[in-house]
Design a protein around this motif. Structure first.
Motif, PDB file in Angstrom:
ATOM      1  N   UNK A  50      26.143  38.558  42.592  1.00  0.00           N
ATOM      2  CA  UNK A  50      27.472  37.994  42.789  1.00  0.00           C
ATOM      3  C   UNK A  50      28.197  38.032  41.450  1.00  0.00           C
ATOM      4  N   UNK A  51      29.397  38.599  41.438  1.00  0.00           N
ATOM      5  CA  UNK A  51      30.215  38.662  40.235  1.00  0.00           C
ATOM      6  C   UNK A  51      31.441  37.782  40.448  1.00  0.00           C
ATOM      7  N   UNK A  52      31.667  36.872  39.511  1.00  0.00           N
ATOM      8  CA  UNK A  52      32.814  35.981  39.591  1.00  0.00           C
ATOM      9  C   UNK A  52      33.827  36.335  38.508  1.00  0.00           C
ATOM     10  N   UNK A  53      35.076  36.526  38.901  1.00  0.00           N
ATOM     11  CA  UNK A  53      36.203  36.714  37.979  1.00  0.00           C
ATOM     12  C   UNK A  53      36.121  38.024  37.198  1.00  0.00           C
ATOM     13  N   UNK A  54      35.797  39.088  37.904  1.00  0.00           N
ATOM     14  CA  UNK A  54      35.737  40.430  37.308  1.00  0.00           C
ATOM     15  C   UNK A  54      37.161  40.952  37.212  1.00  0.00           C
ATOM     16  N   UNK A  68      23.375  45.387  45.376  1.00  0.00           N
ATOM     17  CA  UNK A  68      24.235  44.925  46.468  1.00  0.00           C
ATOM     18  C   UNK A  68      25.210  43.926  45.855  1.00  0.00           C
ATOM     19  N   UNK A  69      26.430  44.368  45.666  1.00  0.00           N
ATOM     20  CA  UNK A  69      27.381  43.628  44.844  1.00  0.00           C
ATOM     21  C   UNK A  69      28.433  42.944  45.705  1.00  0.00           C
ATOM     22  N   UNK A  70      28.624  41.651  45.436  1.00  0.00           N
ATOM     23  CA  UNK A  70      29.744  40.896  45.990  1.00  0.00           C
ATOM     24  C   UNK A  70      30.597  40.431  44.821  1.00  0.00           C
ATOM     25  N   UNK A  71      31.894  40.683  44.898  1.00  0.00           N
ATOM     26  CA  UNK A  71      32.828  40.261  43.852  1.00  0.00           C
ATOM     27  C   UNK A  71      33.728  39.179  44.420  1.00  0.00           C
ATOM     28  N   UNK A  72      33.849  38.074  43.686  1.00  0.00           N
ATOM     29  CA  UNK A  72      34.615  36.926  44.156  1.00  0.00           C
ATOM     30  C   UNK A  72      35.547  36.474  43.038  1.00  0.00           C
ATOM     31  N   UNK A  73      36.847  36.436  43.303  1.00  0.00           N
ATOM     32  CA  UNK A  73      37.792  36.033  42.265  1.00  0.00           C
ATOM     33  C   UNK A  73      39.104  35.586  42.859  1.00  0.00           C
ATOM     34  N   UNK A  74      39.973  35.058  42.001  1.00  0.00           N
ATOM     35  CA  UNK A  74      41.212  34.457  42.498  1.00  0.00           C
ATOM     36  C   UNK A  74      42.441  35.308  42.231  1.00  0.00           C
TER      37      UNK A  74
END
Length: 375
Positions: A50-54, A68-74
């Motif tokens: 899990x990648x946050x704020x890429x 297996x990549x999940x990207x999560x950001x605003x």
């Protein structure tokens, strides 16, 4: 454009929004340091990350074929950058799963990689949401340039994840390694709320909003001067935040058709919830977007804007200028852009160059409210 060389890939990356002769890279030494450390761990193929704020997809694009990549950001601009950079480097667009920060990612994750955001409330909310989403043996690694790494970031990691160990500095970047502990499920302090007296409304504010605890002073200066009783106009609130400008305008103009946009998913979430709480089922188009980039030409009569003056830690007026240019394209003949800005930013000069006719509606010792009219 510099190539991003990592142990996993050589990538040609761009920022969003694109600027001519872009002076900044879409990656930095903190991205390089984080990927180098991850490569040393020799994680097996298929590791769930899990990648946050890429910010511009540098981390996700580097790992797209390894894990297996999940990207999560605003940031909607960060999402656009990820999509464009995957395509630009011949990587499958569906090789990375993107989730807006208004949605919680579902694990279990073996590694969580965090670019420490400017707003620590966003980091706090993200760490709270990690509870129950970490696999056995998981590790959380946060990265930042040292000048953008406050001590409070490590305190939050320790509070919500577990013991923290800081790395040595490399190229002015540092990593924080957090080992998960069996802490009880934390309660989130977000969203926050505050009330206005005129009009008497309550506003909800999710974690990444600017001025979560009270109305910002620029908007406070703008609200008394919003135009009233203008009839059935097509109106947009650009960079809407929690929606307060659009909502207050709508209350005074019951026939107006409103569009509210922001590049922050948490802002859009806040604006939707506030609109529904205050205006019920009255129709409105509330969406995440790159300003008015998706708005049809000459489809608006009025644009309201309290423009931003930074993107992450980069300060400048390029986002404001982009909004002004988009507004001119979206407005019909005689349409108007109303903005509030700090006096020292000189927006009247920029608007006069773009629109031709600019009037000062009101002023305070710190702010000016300007009205630009499309010829």
């Amino acid at each position: 454009m510099p190539i991003f060389e990592t142990p996993y890939a050589s990538l040609d990356l761009i920022r969003q929004p694109e600027q001519p002769n872009e002076p900044l890279q879409a990656f930095d030494a903190a991205d390089e340091y984080l990927l180098a450390q991850l490569h040393e761990q020799a994680l097996p193929t298929g590791t769930r990350i899990l990648i946050l704020n890429d910010n511009f997809g540098a981390l996700a694009c580097s790992l797209a074929q390894q894990a297996r990549v999940t990207s999560n950001g605003d940031s909607h601009l960060a999402y656009l950058a990820l999509q464009k950079n995957l395509q630009r480097n011949a990587l499958a667009v569906d090789s990375v799963t993107f989730l807006p920060a208004s949605e919680a990612a579902q694990g279990p994750f073996d590694r969580v990689l965090i670019r420490v955001p400017k707003t620590l409330a966003l980091l706090e909310e993200q760490l709270i949401r990690l509870h129950g989403q970490l696999a056995p043996g998981a590790q959380v690694i946060a990265a930042a340039m040292i000048k953008h790494l406050p001590r409070a970031a490590g305190d939050l990691l320790e509070k919500y994840i577990g013991p923290v160990q800081a790395s040595l500095a490399v190229k002015k970047a540092r990593l924080l390694f957090a080992t998960p502990s069996d802490n009880p499920a934390p309660a989130s302090p977000y969203p926050t709320r505050y009330r206005l007296d005129q009009p008497a409304i309550e506003l909800i504010n999710h974690a990444n909003l600017f001025c979560r605890e009270d109305l910002d002073i620029g908007t406070r200066a703008f609200l008394p001067h919003l135009p009233k009783a203008l009839g059935n106009l097509r109106v947009a609130d650009v960079g809407c935040g929690n929606g307060v400008l659009g909502i207050v305008y709508a209350l005074s103009n019951p026939q107006a058709q409103l569009t509210l946009t922001d590049e922050s998913y948490m802002a859009v979430q806040s604006a939707r919830e506030n609109w529904q709480a205050i205006l019920g089922e009255r129709p409105a188009d509330i969406r995440a977007g790159d300003g008015l980039a998706e708005q049809p030409p000459e489809s608006l009569d009025l644009v309201l804007c309290n423009p931003p003056f930074h993107q992450q830690q980069v300060v400048g007026d390029f986002l404001a200028w982009r909004m002004f240019t988009q507004a001119k394209a979206a407005l019909g003949k005689g349409g108007e852009l109303w903005i509030v800005g700090n006096r020292h930013l000189g927006y009247h000069i920029k608007l006069k160059r773009l629109f031709g006719k600019v009037e000062q509606v009101a002023a305070t010792p710190k702010f000016v409210i300007l009205r630009a009219i499309k010829a």
